[in-house]
Design an enzyme around this catalytic site. Structure first.
Site, PDB file in Angstrom:
ATOM      1  N   LEU A 145      11.116  60.293  64.696  1.00  0.00           N
ATOM      2  CA  LEU A 145      11.148  60.973  63.409  1.00  0.00           C
ATOM      3  C   LEU A 145      12.465  60.618  62.736  1.00  0.00           C
ATOM      4  O   LEU A 145      13.488  60.459  63.404  1.00  0.00           O
ATOM      5  CB  LEU A 145      11.062  62.497  63.573  1.00  0.00           C
ATOM      6  CG  LEU A 145       9.768  63.090  64.138  1.00  0.00           C
ATOM      7  CD1 LEU A 145       9.890  64.609  64.246  1.00  0.00           C
ATOM      8  CD2 LEU A 145       8.560  62.717  63.292  1.00  0.00           C
ATOM      9  N   ASP A 146      12.455  60.514  61.406  1.00  0.00           N
ATOM     10  CA  ASP A 146      13.698  60.271  60.685  1.00  0.00           C
ATOM     11  C   ASP A 146      14.691  61.398  60.969  1.00  0.00           C
ATOM     12  O   ASP A 146      14.296  62.523  61.297  1.00  0.00           O
ATOM     13  CB  ASP A 146      13.430  60.206  59.181  1.00  0.00           C
ATOM     14  CG  ASP A 146      12.532  59.035  58.797  1.00  0.00           C
ATOM     15  OD1 ASP A 146      12.508  58.045  59.556  1.00  0.00           O
ATOM     16  OD2 ASP A 146      11.858  59.121  57.752  1.00  0.00           O
ATOM     17  N   MET A 147      15.977  61.111  60.790  1.00  0.00           N
ATOM     18  CA  MET A 147      17.027  62.063  61.130  1.00  0.00           C
ATOM     19  C   MET A 147      16.787  63.435  60.500  1.00  0.00           C
ATOM     20  O   MET A 147      16.957  64.470  61.157  1.00  0.00           O
ATOM     21  CB  MET A 147      18.391  61.512  60.688  1.00  0.00           C
ATOM     22  CG  MET A 147      19.546  62.442  60.998  1.00  0.00           C
ATOM     23  SD  MET A 147      21.172  61.753  60.614  1.00  0.00           S
ATOM     24  CE  MET A 147      21.136  61.807  58.820  1.00  0.00           C
ATOM     25  N   ARG A 253       6.920  58.900  53.338  1.00  0.00           N
ATOM     26  CA  ARG A 253       7.853  58.895  52.216  1.00  0.00           C
ATOM     27  C   ARG A 253       7.569  57.721  51.275  1.00  0.00           C
ATOM     28  O   ARG A 253       7.579  57.879  50.044  1.00  0.00           O
ATOM     29  CB  ARG A 253       9.286  58.836  52.744  1.00  0.00           C
ATOM     30  CG  ARG A 253       9.637  60.024  53.632  1.00  0.00           C
ATOM     31  CD  ARG A 253      10.900  59.791  54.454  1.00  0.00           C
ATOM     32  NE  ARG A 253      12.082  59.743  53.617  1.00  0.00           N
ATOM     33  CZ  ARG A 253      13.283  59.447  54.074  1.00  0.00           C
ATOM     34  NH1 ARG A 253      13.466  59.158  55.367  1.00  0.00           N
ATOM     35  NH2 ARG A 253      14.325  59.438  53.260  1.00  0.00           N
TER      36      ARG A 253
END
Length: 338
Positions: A145-147, A253
């Site tokens: 997962l992105d930060m 996104r």
């Protein structure tokens, strides 16, 4: 886990410092955030009195004691970091399902050496009890997962389980559902976005929809959960559930930006105006449900995770402008805490 007692004396250069900053500045102490958790956990005293707040000020002559966990040797490339909390929702001898907090990087990268999810997994499981198919710097990692994306992730405790879970992702049978709030009115109650995604040729930090030969297939389906009316300074919002069939970098996104509905709060692909982002400085994106057949037992594992408080606060601020929930929204929103 072994512990060591650290004794510190506040000198003139530290007079008036915050306690967490004072601790972090000492030799052989962990990061400031870890020191703050140490205070909150009751592991620090000032003049023999338990410290109760990380923001407490130390004064000249104070004697500070801290009982610090001493990580055992990792046996590999990554140092264990026991100060990163793991919110584990399911665990057995083969795998872990956890809820990742915002701001946590999944594995080491420039600027993040020992403060990642991988370091926390090493501390929890031991370096020799995690799958290594992704390499020695990514122990246990099945997907990322992105930060600043929150929610459910899987980690594997051995190579066979890691391989099996990655195969489920490749075969598109590991069901991963995300919730996002996007800008604007999404007219269709459901839909599918199918494109290629590749590294942007204009900005190497970004990904972009692309039909170049090297672009990788990316498929996202979505269902609208709730719509919110436009205000004087915005064009309204839409709460959606997204289902990933592929796992490309920044996929949701990029896809939402592609159809003209970037994520609220997205600093990379969205809109910079804090007002239209409802004060949110990270993307409104949460991995809320995973469902899969356990690779060893065959049993169905299904875990759901409510939205974190910062995202719930955004929805609460939009409550009066709601245009109503869809059927999917009536089913899903209560499980999110919304």
């Amino acid at each position: 886990m072994p512990q060591r007692l650290v004794n510190l004396l506040v000198g003139p250069e530290s007079d008036g410092m915050r306690l967490d900053a004072f601790l972090a500045a000492a030799d052989d102490m962990p990061s400031r955030s870890a020191c703050a958790r140490l205070v909150e956990g009751g592991g620090v005293t000032i003049n023999e009195t338990p410290a109760t707040s990380k923001s407490e000020r130390v004064l000249l002559g104070d004697r500070v004691r801290a009982l610090v966990d001493e990580p055992e040797p990792a046996g590999g490339l990554l140092a264990p970091n026991p100060y990163i909390p793991l919110d584990i929702r399911y665990e057995d001898d083969y795998l872990i399902v956890l809820s990742k907090q915002a701001g946590l990087v999944c594995h080491p990268s420039p600027g993040h050496v020992d403060d990642t999810l991988a370091n926390a997994l090493v501390a929890h499981c031991g370096y020799d009890h995690l799958g290594m198919l992704q390499g020695e710097e990514r122990p246990g990692i099945v997907h990322r997962l992105d930060m600043d994306t929150t929610g459910l992730m899987l980690a594997a405790k051995d190579d066979a389980t890691q391989r099996a879970l990655q195969d489920l992702i490749r075969l598109r049978v590991l069901d991963r559902r995300y919730v996002t709030l996007v800008h604007g009115y999404v007219a269709h109650d459901e839909g599918t976005i199918e494109t290629g995604i590749a590294r942007s040729t204009r900005d190497r930090i970004r990904m972009a929809v692309s039909d170049a030969p090297g672009a990788r297939e990316a498929i996202t389906t979505f269902r609208v959960l709730e719509r919110f009316e436009a205000g004087r300074r915005d064009e309204g919002y839409t709460l959606m559930e997204c289902h990933l069939y592929t796992g490309r970098t920044h996929q949701i996104r990029v896809h939402m930006r592609h159809i003209g509905h970037p994520l609220v709060g997205d600093q990379l692909y969205g809109r910079g105006d804090e007002r239209v982002n409802r004060g949110l400085s990270r993307q409104f994106l949460h991995s809320w449900r995973v469902r899969f057949d356990h690779p060893e037992t065959g049993e169905v594992v299904e875990v759901a995770d409510r939205l974190p408080d910062d995202l719930l606060d955004v929805l609460e601020s939009l409550k009066e402008s709601s245009m109503g929930r869809t059927g999917a929204g009536e089913e899903i929103c209560p499980a999110l805490g919304a």
